[in-house]
Enzyme design. Structure first.
Site, PDB file in Angstrom:
ATOM      1  N   ASP A   1       5.988   0.735   7.739  1.00  0.00           N
ATOM      2  CA  ASP A   1       4.575   0.577   6.734  1.00  0.00           C
ATOM      3  C   ASP A   1       4.222   1.278   6.092  1.00  0.00           C
ATOM      4  O   ASP A   1       4.235   2.168   5.169  1.00  0.00           O
ATOM      5  CB  ASP A   1       3.793   0.800   8.064  1.00  0.00           C
ATOM      6  CG  ASP A   1       2.463   0.021   7.888  1.00  0.00           C
ATOM      7  OD1 ASP A   1       2.392  -0.388   6.656  1.00  0.00           O
ATOM      8  OD2 ASP A   1       1.762   0.776   8.168  1.00  0.00           O
TER       9      ASP A   1
ATOM     10  N   HIS B   1       0.905  -1.331   0.026  1.00  0.00           N
ATOM     11  CA  HIS B   1       0.093  -0.045   0.397  1.00  0.00           C
ATOM     12  C   HIS B   1       0.770   1.141   0.028  1.00  0.00           C
ATOM     13  O   HIS B   1       2.197   0.983   0.690  1.00  0.00           O
ATOM     14  CB  HIS B   1      -0.644   0.297   1.247  1.00  0.00           C
ATOM     15  CG  HIS B   1      -0.386  -0.390   2.568  1.00  0.00           C
ATOM     16  ND1 HIS B   1      -0.070   1.061   3.104  1.00  0.00           N
ATOM     17  CD2 HIS B   1       0.061  -1.400   3.269  1.00  0.00           C
ATOM     18  CE1 HIS B   1       0.544   0.704   3.805  1.00  0.00           C
ATOM     19  NE2 HIS B   1       0.649  -0.302   4.396  1.00  0.00           N
TER      20      HIS B   1
ATOM     21  N   GLU C   1       4.155  -6.095   4.154  1.00  0.00           N
ATOM     22  CA  GLU C   1       3.672  -5.552   5.364  1.00  0.00           C
ATOM     23  C   GLU C   1       4.670  -6.481   6.245  1.00  0.00           C
ATOM     24  O   GLU C   1       5.599  -7.570   6.386  1.00  0.00           O
ATOM     25  CB  GLU C   1       2.422  -5.886   6.241  1.00  0.00           C
ATOM     26  CG  GLU C   1       1.035  -5.357   5.110  1.00  0.00           C
ATOM     27  CD  GLU C   1       0.382  -4.025   5.751  1.00  0.00           C
ATOM     28  OE1 GLU C   1       1.533  -3.504   6.779  1.00  0.00           O
ATOM     29  OE2 GLU C   1       0.118  -3.843   5.300  1.00  0.00           O
TER      30      GLU C   1
ATOM     31  N   ASP D   1      -0.592   3.937   0.829  1.00  0.00           N
ATOM     32  CA  ASP D   1      -0.687   5.299   2.117  1.00  0.00           C
ATOM     33  C   ASP D   1       0.265   5.338   3.446  1.00  0.00           C
ATOM     34  O   ASP D   1       0.444   3.909   3.824  1.00  0.00           O
ATOM     35  CB  ASP D   1      -2.407   5.895   2.342  1.00  0.00           C
ATOM     36  CG  ASP D   1      -2.785   4.539   2.509  1.00  0.00           C
ATOM     37  OD1 ASP D   1      -2.241   3.054   2.119  1.00  0.00           O
ATOM     38  OD2 ASP D   1      -3.450   4.441   3.344  1.00  0.00           O
TER      39      ASP D   1
ATOM     40  N   GLU E   1      -5.360   1.789   2.351  1.00  0.00           N
ATOM     41  CA  GLU E   1      -5.268   0.993   3.715  1.00  0.00           C
ATOM     42  C   GLU E   1      -5.318   1.289   4.789  1.00  0.00           C
ATOM     43  O   GLU E   1      -6.027   0.419   5.859  1.00  0.00           O
ATOM     44  CB  GLU E   1      -3.749   0.062   2.845  1.00  0.00           C
ATOM     45  CG  GLU E   1      -3.961  -1.626   3.333  1.00  0.00           C
ATOM     46  CD  GLU E   1      -3.032  -1.183   5.293  1.00  0.00           C
ATOM     47  OE1 GLU E   1      -3.029  -2.372   5.945  1.00  0.00           O
ATOM     48  OE2 GLU E   1      -2.496  -0.419   5.522  1.00  0.00           O
ATOM     49  N   GLU E   2      -4.479   2.639   5.310  1.00  0.00           N
ATOM     50  CA  GLU E   2      -4.720   2.584   6.203  1.00  0.00           C
ATOM     51  C   GLU E   2      -5.866   3.259   6.731  1.00  0.00           C
ATOM     52  O   GLU E   2      -6.200   3.568   8.326  1.00  0.00           O
ATOM     53  CB  GLU E   2      -3.199   3.297   7.236  1.00  0.00           C
ATOM     54  CG  GLU E   2      -1.966   3.470   6.772  1.00  0.00           C
ATOM     55  CD  GLU E   2      -1.628   1.785   7.475  1.00  0.00           C
ATOM     56  OE1 GLU E   2      -2.128   2.064   8.520  1.00  0.00           O
ATOM     57  OE2 GLU E   2      -0.209   2.165   7.159  1.00  0.00           O
TER      58      GLU E   2
END
Ligand SMILES: [Zn+2]
Length: 408
Positions: A130, A98, A190, A100, A162-163
């Site tokens: 992350d 991801h 991740e 973001d 995603e977050e």
């Protein structure tokens, strides 16, 4: 707009802007760090556009002759990116990441979170763990492989949002990942310190809004306090939360071994002497993969029925703001076989307490594992960092992975 973190640069700061001299990297890892430095500069906090970062990634890919497909959100401020490296054949692997990051507002950083800083054997910056390092490694790898020698493809699938509840990935999976010849595996990068993570809880966010009937507090019999209704609902939720925590059988793969329910946000009322016209709160439910949220929440739904009947002039609405499916442990899948053979990790698969896109890929029928550089302990924190050795490990992993894709 998200605020910048406050930070006090300590002078002299030998790390900032001095990356390559401070740590000696192998050539592939040094290239990954260069790309990471660029990626960190893009402020891709989930509330912001990620298009500039996607354009940067597209440029790198096109320099290798690889075409990217962008898949936009409804207002075209954000996009997922999908790219195919190698031939469109069965048995490939999807690398999922991801783009973001979480906000830096209200965090105390020792240096600018959007400028990569090196201190000791750590590299600091928002998104380093992350999970921009994984994206950087997958892009850097292209410079050290022979794309023409691949007989199975590596797909890059980079999402937005995603977050804030894994909102971008469903369209990416449905529109792009599911339309290529069936891949053998999905690796979600991740941060796991390159260990295998084979399961995680499901994550559900609910926003509850209550409207009452305002009246002066001296005439409480004439109104309905939205706060009073919200508090009764929250009391039931807290009882559920306590009961979940007392489930000591639980699932020992997880830490904690039980489902959790917390109320992260609440607001209500306009003045001390007015029955609140409106109240709202948001709660977060993280379920063991074997538990069903609606079953857990059944006492809460019963209380809504009771209160709606008692106060017909009030309204209670529950909006499911995010539902990230759980990621269920499967032993002996294709993803496990591939990641073990490439990464050489034969230790037991771990369970994560964080949610990710892995459950969404699994639900779409893909054999999926989480494996990426850095530690989740540093994710979302002030002074987020990744250890230099993690980048080296991930570049070794990428080299072996692309090597594996040279065989049918
Ligand atoms: Zn993440």
């Amino acid at each position: 707009m998200e605020g910048r973190a406050s930070y006090v640069p300590t002078l002299p700061n030998p790390g900032v802007g001095n990356l390559q001299t401070a740590i000696s990297f192998t050539e592939p890892a040094a290239r990954a760090v260069q790309i990471l430095e660029d990626l960190v500069k893009f402020d891709t906090v989930s509330s912001q556009s990620n298009l500039a970062m996607m354009a940067y990634i597209e440029d790198i890919l096109s320099s290798h002759g690889i075409t990217s497909i962008l898949n936009y959100n409804s207002d075209r401020t954000k996009a997922n990116l999908f790219a195919t490296i190698g031939p469109l054949e069965e048995g490939g692997v999807i690398l999922s990441g991801h783009t973001d990051v979480v906000p830096v507002a209200d965090q105390q950083w020792s240096s600018d979170p959007f400028i990569l800083a090196h201190r000791g054997d750590r590299i600091y910056g928002r998104g380093t763990a992350d999970m921009k390092a994984f994206i950087a490694c997958s892009l850097a790898a292209l410079e050290f492989i022979e794309i023409g020698a691949l007989v199975r493809p590596v797909y890059l699938a980079f999402s937005y949002d995603e977050e804030v509840g894994c909102l971008g990935a469903p369209a990416l999976i449905e529109d792009l990942c599911s339309k290529v010849p069936p891949p053998a595996a999905v690796i979600v990068g991740e941060p796991s310190k390159m260990r295998l993570i084979g399961s995680h809880k499901s994550v559900h966010l609910y926003e509850v809004s209550v409207t009452g009937v305002p009246a002066h507090s001296s005439a409480a019999h004439l109104g309905i306090s939205a706060n009073a209704i919200a508090v009764r609902l929250m009391a039931v939720l807290l009882q559920i939360a306590d009961a979940l925590m007392e489930n000591d059988a639980g699932n020992q793969a997880f830490h904690p071994p039980f489902s959790t329910l917390t109320i992260g946000l609440m607001k209500g009322g306009t003045a001390a002497n007015v029955l609140a016209p409106e109240a709202s709160f948001v709660f977060d439910l993280r379920c063991l993969p074997e538990q069903v949220p609606d079953e857990i929440l059944s006492p809460f739904y019963s209380m809504i029925s009771v209160l709606s009947e008692s106060y017909p002039a009030a309204t209670i609405t529950v909006e499911n703001r995010a539902a990230v499916p759980g990621f269920a442990h499967i032993t002996g899948g294709a993803a496990e076989a591939l990641v073990r053979s490439v990464g050489g990790d034969n230790s037991e698969m771990l369970a994560a307490s964080f949610g990710s896109e892995a459950g969404q890929f699994q639900r779409a029928g893909f054999s999926t594992l989480i494996c990426g550089p850095g530690s989740i302990d540093q994710a979302h924190q002030a002074d987020e960092f990744i250890e230099a050795v993690e980048i080296e490990k991930c570049m070794d992993f990428m080299r072996s992975l692309f090597q594996a894709m040279r065989q049918a």
